[in-house]
Design a protein around this motif. Structure first.
Motif, PDB file in Angstrom:
ATOM      1  N   UNK A 146       0.815  -1.224   0.000  1.00  0.00           N
ATOM      2  CA  UNK A 146       0.000   0.000   0.000  1.00  0.00           C
ATOM      3  C   UNK A 146       0.847   1.272   0.000  1.00  0.00           C
ATOM      4  N   UNK A 147       2.171   1.135  -0.198  1.00  0.00           N
ATOM      5  CA  UNK A 147       3.022   2.325  -0.206  1.00  0.00           C
ATOM      6  C   UNK A 147       4.133   2.166  -1.234  1.00  0.00           C
ATOM      7  N   UNK A 148       4.670   3.285  -1.665  1.00  0.00           N
ATOM      8  CA  UNK A 148       5.721   3.287  -2.670  1.00  0.00           C
ATOM      9  C   UNK A 148       7.078   3.004  -2.038  1.00  0.00           C
ATOM     10  N   UNK A 149       8.059   2.755  -2.891  1.00  0.00           N
ATOM     11  CA  UNK A 149       9.409   2.448  -2.429  1.00  0.00           C
ATOM     12  C   UNK A 149      10.001   3.614  -1.642  1.00  0.00           C
ATOM     13  N   UNK A 150      10.712   3.267  -0.578  1.00  0.00           N
ATOM     14  CA  UNK A 150      11.323   4.267   0.288  1.00  0.00           C
ATOM     15  C   UNK A 150      12.686   3.756   0.743  1.00  0.00           C
ATOM     16  N   UNK A 151      13.576   4.679   1.055  1.00  0.00           N
ATOM     17  CA  UNK A 151      14.900   4.302   1.547  1.00  0.00           C
ATOM     18  C   UNK A 151      14.886   4.156   3.065  1.00  0.00           C
TER      19      UNK A 151
END
Length: 236
Positions: free
Chosen positions: A27-32
């Motif tokens: 439910x969320x986009x790629x993140x570092x």
């Protein structure tokens, strides 16, 4: 599993830090996820984690210890007896190299013959349960590892804010979801990707209901700045 988390943690410990872990959920986009954050000292920890450190007492079990930052603080600064466990071989090796005295490659669900005054499940430690329908099994396992007057300190987040709201302030939750806090969690590192794992973000009211149904008292200890919270469970 490729143990990408462990590879990244060990790379950082050995001075081979060239990039961060990338995470994504269903439910969320790629993140570092910056690797230095996993090696934080007490002064760099969020208020919720500092509170958990302050409340920790007696013999401590740190479940999912990662790079070992919480356990190292409790061992070196509070002089507590700590057993740190993780299912990541790389994380265990890095924690050993950092000076953690008792760290084991161990799944908490298979840990037997031990009891603790404090059980820590931090950095959304409740997520290890994976799915809400497993919460009773998970909590009862923790109860078996807890001394009669012991405490479980766990944090999580209420991620309902990630869903769209209607004009009345209600949230649009997809009908195909059993519980909105259940997500598939992806990890990528240096061009490799892990198969998705089940992960759980549990809101406090749901955790409290599950805890009480399984013989625990549940206390909201502290709320964070971004829908996160620290809870304390004790045997009723």
């Amino acid at each position: 599993m490729k143990d990408l988390f462990g590879k990244a943690i060990l790379d950082y410990q050995l001075g081979n830090y060239t990039e961060d872990i990338k995470t994504e959920t269903s439910i969320s986009e790629e993140d570092d996820l910056p690797l230095p954050y996993l090696f934080r000292a007490y002064d760099e920890m969020p208020a919720i984690e500092k509170k958990a450190m302050d409340l920790s007492k007696g013999r401590v079990l740190d479940v999912g210890c990662g790079a070992g930052s919480h356990s190292l603080y409790l061992q070196n600064e509070k002089h507590l007896e700590v057993m740190a466990i993780d299912v990541s071989e790389g994380a265990v090796k890095a924690s050993e190299l950092r000076g953690l005295k008792n760290v084991r490659l161990q799944d908490v669900m298979k840990l037997e013959g031990e009891q603790f005054d404090t059980i820590l499940l931090l950095m959304n430690g409740a997520g290890m349960c994976g799915r809400l329908n497993r919460i009773s099994t998970f909590l009862n396992k923790l109860k078996n590892l807890l001394k009669k007057d012991g405490q479980i300190l766990m944090d999580s987040s209420d991620i309902v804010y990630m869903f769209d709201q209607d004009g009345d302030g209600g949230y649009w939750i997809p009908t195909d979801m059993d519980y909105y806090g259940e997500v598939d969690y992806y990890v990528r590192y240096k061009g490799e990707e892990e198969p998705p794992i089940d992960w759980l973000y549990i809101d406090y009211n749901t955790l409290q209901n599950a805890a009480q149904a399984n013989g625990f008292n549940c206390e909201l200890v502290q709320e964070g700045k971004h829908y996160d919270y620290l809870a304390k469970l004790t045997i009723a």
